[in-house]
Design a protein around this motif. Structure first.
Motif, short mmCIF file in Angstrom:
data_model
loop_
_atom_site.label_atom_id
_atom_site.label_comp_id
_atom_site.label_asym_id
_atom_site.label_seq_id
_atom_site.Cartn_x
_atom_site.Cartn_y
_atom_site.Cartn_z
N GLN A 162 -111.64 32.14 25.33
CA GLN A 162 -111.45 31.22 24.22
C GLN A 162 -111.53 29.81 24.79
N THR A 163 -112.24 28.93 24.11
CA THR A 163 -112.42 27.57 24.62
C THR A 163 -112.60 26.58 23.48
N THR A 164 -112.28 25.35 23.76
CA THR A 164 -112.55 24.25 22.83
C THR A 164 -113.49 23.24 23.49
N LYS A 165 -114.09 23.62 24.60
CA LYS A 165 -114.98 22.72 25.34
C LYS A 165 -116.43 23.19 25.21
N ARG A 166 -117.34 22.22 25.25
CA ARG A 166 -118.76 22.57 25.16
C ARG A 166 -119.60 21.50 25.84
N VAL A 167 -120.82 21.89 26.18
CA VAL A 167 -121.81 20.95 26.70
C VAL A 167 -123.13 21.23 25.99
N CYS A 168 -124.04 20.28 26.09
CA CYS A 168 -125.40 20.50 25.60
C CYS A 168 -126.33 20.39 26.79
N LYS B 183 -117.63 18.02 26.21
CA LYS B 183 -117.07 17.51 24.95
C LYS B 183 -116.05 18.51 24.44
N HIS B 184 -115.12 18.01 23.64
CA HIS B 184 -114.08 18.87 23.08
C HIS B 184 -114.34 19.12 21.60
N SER B 185 -114.13 20.36 21.18
CA SER B 185 -114.27 20.75 19.78
C SER B 185 -112.88 20.93 19.19
N ALA B 186 -112.72 20.65 17.92
CA ALA B 186 -111.43 20.83 17.27
C ALA B 186 -111.12 22.31 17.07
N LYS B 187 -112.15 23.07 16.77
CA LYS B 187 -111.97 24.48 16.48
C LYS B 187 -112.31 25.33 17.71
N PRO B 188 -111.38 26.18 18.17
CA PRO B 188 -111.68 27.01 19.35
C PRO B 188 -112.72 28.09 19.04
N LYS B 189 -113.52 28.41 20.05
CA LYS B 189 -114.47 29.52 19.98
C LYS B 189 -113.93 30.64 20.85
N ARG B 190 -114.10 31.87 20.39
CA ARG B 190 -113.62 33.03 21.14
C ARG B 190 -114.77 34.02 21.30
N TYR B 191 -114.93 34.53 22.53
CA TYR B 191 -116.00 35.47 22.84
C TYR B 191 -115.46 36.66 23.62
N SER B 192 -115.96 37.83 23.28
CA SER B 192 -115.70 39.04 24.06
C SER B 192 -116.96 39.31 24.86
N THR B 193 -116.82 39.47 26.17
CA THR B 193 -117.96 39.70 27.05
C THR B 193 -117.65 40.85 28.00
N GLY C 272 -122.35 34.57 21.78
CA GLY C 272 -122.61 33.18 22.14
C GLY C 272 -122.97 32.95 23.58
N ASN C 273 -122.98 31.67 23.95
CA ASN C 273 -123.33 31.23 25.30
C ASN C 273 -122.14 30.51 25.91
N MET C 274 -121.90 30.74 27.19
CA MET C 274 -120.82 30.04 27.86
C MET C 274 -121.16 29.81 29.32
N MET C 275 -120.42 28.86 29.90
CA MET C 275 -120.57 28.55 31.32
C MET C 275 -119.20 28.16 31.85
#
Length: 182
Positions: free
Chosen positions: A94-100, A78-88, A62-65
């Motif tokens: 792990q985060t529940t926050k996002r932007v567009c 914005k906040h998401s209900a479901k957390p996203k987890r990434y190995s980099t 995925g993409n993260m900042m």
């Protein structure tokens, strides 16, 4: 204990990464170059172009900042209900926050092409020396080719050399000036 592999012999008790061949510096070459680009995002309110450092990471999906980069660009988190987890390469996040991102540009590769609507996860921690990490989905979607065979990044008819990680100026977005178009 020695183990034969094809015509080569390796010693399992030896912790050194060198096989004794003075011409074998492949490991050092890979570590000396990074798939880093500078991303231009216009500030949400002022429209002023802001420059950020991004790692093109084929090792994550995925993409993260960072939250700091989102704040600098004036982006609404914005906040998401479901957390996203990434190995980099920079660790596990792990985060529940996002932007567009409405638009952004990779101006070292093609400063005139504006990429539209990109969802990016936001982490409160840091991402090593990067503001963004763009993963395999991003690389595939836009057709960005990371060519380790000649240490180049290719996209949209453009070719750029991978950055030398020992050159701090090469990794500093303050040494690059984005174009004035908004």
């Amino acid at each position: 204990m020695e183990v034969e592999v094809g015509e080569e012999t390796t010693n399992d008790d030896d912790d050194s990464s060198s096989d004794g061949d003075p011409d074998d510096d492949d490991d050092e070459m890979e570590e000396d170059h990074a798939t880093v680009v500078f991303v231009c995002v216009n500030h949400k309110k002022s429209g002023e172009p802001m420059t950020f450092t991004a790692l093109l990471d084929s090792g994550t999906r995925g993409n993260m900042m960072t939250a700091a980069a989102a704040a600098k660009a004036g982006l609404k988190v914005k906040h998401s209900a479901k957390p996203k987890r990434y190995s980099t390469a920079a660790g596990v996040f792990q985060t529940t926050k996002r932007v567009c991102l409405r638009t952004h540009r990779l101006f070292e590769l093609n400063s005139n092409r504006k990429l539209q609507k990109l969802n990016v996860q936001v982490t409160d921690g840091d991402l090593g020396r990067y503001d963004f990490i763009f993963g395999r989905k991003y690389l595939s979607k836009y057709g960005i080719d990371l060519r380790w065979s000649d240490n180049t990044i290719r996209w949209d008819g453009m070719v750029m050399a991978m950055k030398d990680v020992s050159d701090q100026d090469a990794l500093n977005p303050l040494t690059v000036t984005p174009s004035e178009d908004k």
